[in-house]
Design a protein around this motif. Structure first.
Motif, PDB file in Angstrom:
ATOM      1  N   MET A   1       0.835  -1.205   0.000  1.00  0.00           N
ATOM      2  CA  MET A   1       0.000   0.000   0.000  1.00  0.00           C
ATOM      3  C   MET A   1       0.866   1.249   0.000  1.00  0.00           C
ATOM      4  O   MET A   1       1.705   1.436   0.887  1.00  0.00           O
ATOM      5  CB  MET A   1      -0.927   0.012   1.218  1.00  0.00           C
ATOM      6  N   GLY A   2       0.667   2.103  -1.009  1.00  0.00           N
ATOM      7  CA  GLY A   2       1.356   3.379  -1.086  1.00  0.00           C
ATOM      8  C   GLY A   2       0.364   4.526  -1.035  1.00  0.00           C
ATOM      9  O   GLY A   2      -0.852   4.320  -0.982  1.00  0.00           O
ATOM     10  N   THR A   3       0.886   5.752  -1.036  1.00  0.00           N
ATOM     11  CA  THR A   3       0.024   6.929  -1.003  1.00  0.00           C
ATOM     12  C   THR A   3       0.414   7.889  -2.125  1.00  0.00           C
ATOM     13  O   THR A   3       1.524   7.827  -2.660  1.00  0.00           O
ATOM     14  CB  THR A   3       0.127   7.683   0.333  1.00  0.00           C
ATOM     15  N   TYR A   4      -0.517   8.788  -2.456  1.00  0.00           N
ATOM     16  CA  TYR A   4      -0.229   9.808  -3.460  1.00  0.00           C
ATOM     17  C   TYR A   4      -1.089  11.033  -3.209  1.00  0.00           C
ATOM     18  O   TYR A   4      -2.227  10.934  -2.755  1.00  0.00           O
ATOM     19  CB  TYR A   4      -0.468   9.273  -4.879  1.00  0.00           C
ATOM     20  N   PHE A   5      -0.535  12.185  -3.471  1.00  0.00           N
ATOM     21  CA  PHE A   5      -1.252  13.458  -3.407  1.00  0.00           C
ATOM     22  C   PHE A   5      -0.345  14.505  -4.026  1.00  0.00           C
ATOM     23  O   PHE A   5       0.656  14.157  -4.671  1.00  0.00           O
ATOM     24  CB  PHE A   5      -1.619  13.817  -1.963  1.00  0.00           C
ATOM     25  N   GLY A   6      -0.682  15.783  -3.855  1.00  0.00           N
ATOM     26  CA  GLY A   6       0.136  16.818  -4.464  1.00  0.00           C
ATOM     27  C   GLY A   6       0.085  18.116  -3.689  1.00  0.00           C
ATOM     28  O   GLY A   6      -0.761  18.318  -2.813  1.00  0.00           O
ATOM     29  N   LYS A   7       0.994  19.007  -4.033  1.00  0.00           N
ATOM     30  CA  LYS A   7       1.132  20.293  -3.340  1.00  0.00           C
ATOM     31  C   LYS A   7       0.177  21.319  -3.961  1.00  0.00           C
ATOM     32  O   LYS A   7       0.597  22.302  -4.571  1.00  0.00           O
ATOM     33  CB  LYS A   7       2.585  20.764  -3.416  1.00  0.00           C
ATOM     34  N   ASN A   8      -1.111  21.086  -3.770  1.00  0.00           N
ATOM     35  CA  ASN A   8      -2.095  21.990  -4.374  1.00  0.00           C
ATOM     36  C   ASN A   8      -2.084  23.370  -3.744  1.00  0.00           C
ATOM     37  O   ASN A   8      -2.634  24.324  -4.307  1.00  0.00           O
ATOM     38  CB  ASN A   8      -3.500  21.379  -4.352  1.00  0.00           C
ATOM     39  N   TYR A   9      -1.428  23.493  -2.588  1.00  0.00           N
ATOM     40  CA  TYR A   9      -1.313  24.809  -1.972  1.00  0.00           C
ATOM     41  C   TYR A   9      -0.509  25.772  -2.845  1.00  0.00           C
ATOM     42  O   TYR A   9      -0.658  27.000  -2.719  1.00  0.00           O
ATOM     43  CB  TYR A   9      -0.690  24.706  -0.574  1.00  0.00           C
ATOM     44  N   GLN A  10       0.320  25.248  -3.749  1.00  0.00           N
ATOM     45  CA  GLN A  10       1.040  26.120  -4.673  1.00  0.00           C
ATOM     46  C   GLN A  10       0.062  26.882  -5.566  1.00  0.00           C
ATOM     47  O   GLN A  10       0.183  28.092  -5.770  1.00  0.00           O
ATOM     48  CB  GLN A  10       2.003  25.298  -5.533  1.00  0.00           C
TER      49      GLN A  10
ATOM     50  N   TRP B   1       7.012  -1.613  -8.965  1.00  0.00           N
ATOM     51  CA  TRP B   1       6.206  -0.856  -8.014  1.00  0.00           C
ATOM     52  C   TRP B   1       6.796  -0.891  -6.618  1.00  0.00           C
ATOM     53  O   TRP B   1       7.311  -1.924  -6.159  1.00  0.00           O
ATOM     54  CB  TRP B   1       4.792  -1.423  -7.970  1.00  0.00           C
ATOM     55  N   THR B   2       6.758   0.244  -5.930  1.00  0.00           N
ATOM     56  CA  THR B   2       7.139   0.318  -4.522  1.00  0.00           C
ATOM     57  C   THR B   2       6.042   1.060  -3.764  1.00  0.00           C
ATOM     58  O   THR B   2       5.250   1.794  -4.352  1.00  0.00           O
ATOM     59  CB  THR B   2       8.471   1.067  -4.321  1.00  0.00           C
ATOM     60  N   ASN B   3       6.025   0.903  -2.472  1.00  0.00           N
ATOM     61  CA  ASN B   3       4.989   1.532  -1.646  1.00  0.00           C
ATOM     62  C   ASN B   3       5.390   2.965  -1.289  1.00  0.00           C
ATOM     63  O   ASN B   3       5.370   3.373  -0.129  1.00  0.00           O
ATOM     64  CB  ASN B   3       4.733   0.714  -0.388  1.00  0.00           C
ATOM     65  N   GLU B   4       5.719   3.739  -2.296  1.00  0.00           N
ATOM     66  CA  GLU B   4       6.183   5.109  -2.087  1.00  0.00           C
ATOM     67  C   GLU B   4       5.048   6.013  -1.603  1.00  0.00           C
ATOM     68  O   GLU B   4       3.870   5.708  -1.751  1.00  0.00           O
ATOM     69  CB  GLU B   4       6.745   5.689  -3.386  1.00  0.00           C
ATOM     70  N   GLN B   5       5.444   7.139  -1.033  1.00  0.00           N
ATOM     71  CA  GLN B   5       4.502   8.202  -0.683  1.00  0.00           C
ATOM     72  C   GLN B   5       4.752   9.331  -1.681  1.00  0.00           C
ATOM     73  O   GLN B   5       5.611  10.174  -1.486  1.00  0.00           O
ATOM     74  CB  GLN B   5       4.703   8.645   0.760  1.00  0.00           C
ATOM     75  N   TYR B   6       3.976   9.315  -2.756  1.00  0.00           N
ATOM     76  CA  TYR B   6       4.226  10.224  -3.867  1.00  0.00           C
ATOM     77  C   TYR B   6       3.560  11.576  -3.627  1.00  0.00           C
ATOM     78  O   TYR B   6       2.379  11.646  -3.264  1.00  0.00           O
ATOM     79  CB  TYR B   6       3.693   9.619  -5.169  1.00  0.00           C
ATOM     80  N   SER B   7       4.323  12.649  -3.833  1.00  0.00           N
ATOM     81  CA  SER B   7       3.784  13.998  -3.693  1.00  0.00           C
ATOM     82  C   SER B   7       4.103  14.780  -4.959  1.00  0.00           C
ATOM     83  O   SER B   7       5.244  15.168  -5.196  1.00  0.00           O
ATOM     84  CB  SER B   7       4.389  14.705  -2.469  1.00  0.00           C
ATOM     85  N   GLY B   8       3.094  15.004  -5.787  1.00  0.00           N
ATOM     86  CA  GLY B   8       3.275  15.754  -7.013  1.00  0.00           C
ATOM     87  C   GLY B   8       3.182  17.251  -6.774  1.00  0.00           C
ATOM     88  O   GLY B   8       2.827  17.707  -5.683  1.00  0.00           O
TER      89      GLY B   8
ATOM     90  N   MET C   1       3.558  21.438  -9.071  1.00  0.00           N
ATOM     91  CA  MET C   1       3.412  22.154 -10.329  1.00  0.00           C
ATOM     92  C   MET C   1       4.558  21.848 -11.287  1.00  0.00           C
ATOM     93  O   MET C   1       4.447  22.099 -12.488  1.00  0.00           O
ATOM     94  CB  MET C   1       3.328  23.660 -10.077  1.00  0.00           C
ATOM     95  N   THR C   2       5.631  21.291 -10.772  1.00  0.00           N
ATOM     96  CA  THR C   2       6.763  20.937 -11.627  1.00  0.00           C
ATOM     97  C   THR C   2       6.443  19.716 -12.475  1.00  0.00           C
ATOM     98  O   THR C   2       6.721  19.685 -13.684  1.00  0.00           O
ATOM     99  CB  THR C   2       8.024  20.675 -10.780  1.00  0.00           C
ATOM    100  N   ASP C   3       5.857  18.685 -11.862  1.00  0.00           N
ATOM    101  CA  ASP C   3       5.549  17.467 -12.621  1.00  0.00           C
ATOM    102  C   ASP C   3       4.147  17.500 -13.224  1.00  0.00           C
ATOM    103  O   ASP C   3       3.754  16.583 -13.932  1.00  0.00           O
ATOM    104  CB  ASP C   3       5.751  16.216 -11.766  1.00  0.00           C
ATOM    105  N   GLY C   4       3.386  18.560 -12.934  1.00  0.00           N
ATOM    106  CA  GLY C   4       2.083  18.724 -13.566  1.00  0.00           C
ATOM    107  C   GLY C   4       0.920  18.085 -12.852  1.00  0.00           C
ATOM    108  O   GLY C   4      -0.217  18.194 -13.326  1.00  0.00           O
ATOM    109  N   MET C   5       1.140  17.424 -11.717  1.00  0.00           N
ATOM    110  CA  MET C   5       0.004  16.871 -10.992  1.00  0.00           C
ATOM    111  C   MET C   5      -0.895  18.003 -10.495  1.00  0.00           C
ATOM    112  O   MET C   5      -2.127  17.862 -10.442  1.00  0.00           O
ATOM    113  CB  MET C   5       0.453  16.008  -9.812  1.00  0.00           C
TER     114      MET C   5
END
Length: 387
Positions: free
Chosen positions: A155-164, A301-308, A310-314
């Motif tokens: 189980m991994g996680t993902y989200f992004g820096k929408n505060y930007q 695949w790894t159980n990374e905690q991905y945080s996108g 504005m640089t990567d476009g998420m």
């Protein structure tokens, strides 16, 4: 935290068919009881996969759990657009279940999906513990949870820096206001909404230090009636530019009726009131979904905690409304370029909270962990965080 009411039962044992029946179950912010039949499971059984005799060539079966309906025009709509993008790019037909409440129903639905899918995306914070529980029972299934912080081997996680993008929206709002009074329709008083409210306020203050921001908490994610009422209350108090951290365009529509400017969240909402639209943060989930599914297919695949970001476009900023002046657009674009280059970080001190305490010292920059756990409001925000 994202809450909607709908129950789900899953029938299996029919070859390559998944039948989904959704029946409404109430909660305190369910705005709709519409049910949508999930598409039949055919991931991994397309003509391309069926034509080969190599088991390794089979594509994984994929499912999504949605907090709202894809037609919400906001958060779930963007996740669904990401699903469609992934399907097109990888030739995989994914299943989804919409309007899943953050309750025991969620764990049941996730469990049923795990019985017949290789990858399950759960797209709301409140699914975190339920996803973790199910992951422990299905070690061969990969689970990916949006906006959470708990992981497991599968189980991994993902989200992004929408505060930007919230900061950039604040710059636009700070330039467009006539009376230095902005309004913010907040969903729930959780860190995710708090740090976006704070970023919006800091962005506005960067171009207009006299700004104040009134906030109203609705305790909803998708309830257009409640969100509309909250927006009207802010307009009645004198706010002339609004932003909403909600899944519906109700705030924008209410503002347009008063001749005020507003923005929404999650998706480009300009079509709902183009002449009164400001801009707002937008999610672009598709490339991440492609990346995650491909990593499973390729065995990386790894159980990374991905945080996108504005640089990567998420995270993106929606196009400006029809009546946002060119000089305002240019100012926002200049700040956007600095964020992407790393020259501008939103939460850089000095920052004082609205109780007068210094939260970020001059020259200090908050870590991502500190931002994600934010539980204070910046100076200029009129309101409190309900306990």
């Amino acid at each position: 935290m994202k809450k909607r009411g709908q129950s789900f039962s899953l029938g299996i044992l029919l070859t390559f068919v998944l039948a989904v029946v959704l029946a409404g179950c109430g909660n305190n912010n369910a705005a709709s009881n519409s049910a949508t039949e999930a598409p039949a499971t055919n991931a991994g059984t397309t003509g391309e996969a069926a034509a080969t005799t190599e088991p390794a060539a089979e594509k994984p079966t994929v499912a999504f759990v949605y907090i709202g309906p894809p037609g919400d025009g906001g958060y779930t709509y963007q996740h669904d657009q990401g699903r469609l993008y992934m399907e097109k790019e990888l030739g995989i037909k994914a299943d989804f279940v919409e309007n899943v409440p953050e309750s025991a129903d969620a764990e049941r639905i996730i469990t049923e999906l795990a019985q017949s899918h290789d990858i399950v995306f759960t797209t709301s914070f409140g699914y975190m513990d339920f996803t973790l529980n199910v992951a422990s029972k299905f070690p061969n299934v990969k689970f990916l949870h949006a906006s959470g912080y708990k992981t497991a081997e599968n189980m991994g996680t993902y989200f992004g820096k929408n505060y930007q993008a919230s900061y950039l929206s604040g710059i636009a709002a700070g330039k467009m206001t006539k009376n230095n009074h902005l309004g913010y329709v907040g969903a729930f008083p959780i860190s995710e909404v708090i740090y976006n409210l704070n970023a919006f306020t800091l962005g506005a203050q960067s171009v207009n230090p006299d700004i104040k921001v009134d906030v109203v908490w609705t305790n909803t994610w998708y309830d257009p009636t409640t969100e509309r009422q909250a927006a009207i209350s802010l307009l009645d108090k004198g706010a002339d530019v609004l932003l909403a951290y909600q899944d519906s365009p109700a705030t924008l529509q209410a503002a347009a009726e008063r001749g005020a400017f507003a923005g929404g969240n999650d998706s480009d909402m300009g079509k709902y009131a183009p002449d009164n639209y400001l801009t707002n943060p937008v999610w672009n989930w598709g490339p991440y979904y492609v990346k995650a599914v491909k990593s499973v297919m390729e065995g990386t695949w790894t159980n990374e905690q991905y945080s996108g970001d504005m640089t990567d476009g998420m995270v993106e900023l929606a196009p400006f409304g029809n009546k946002v002046p060119d000089d305002v657009k240019a100012l926002v674009e200049e700040a956007k370029a600095k964020i992407i280059s790393g020259d501008l970080e939103v939460f850089t001190g000095p920052i004082t909270d609205n109780q007068g305490a210094v939260q970020v010292k001059e020259g200090q920059k908050l870590t991502l962990e500190e931002i994600l756990g934010m539980n204070w409001l910046v100076k200029g925000v009129e309101g409190t965080i309900p306990q």
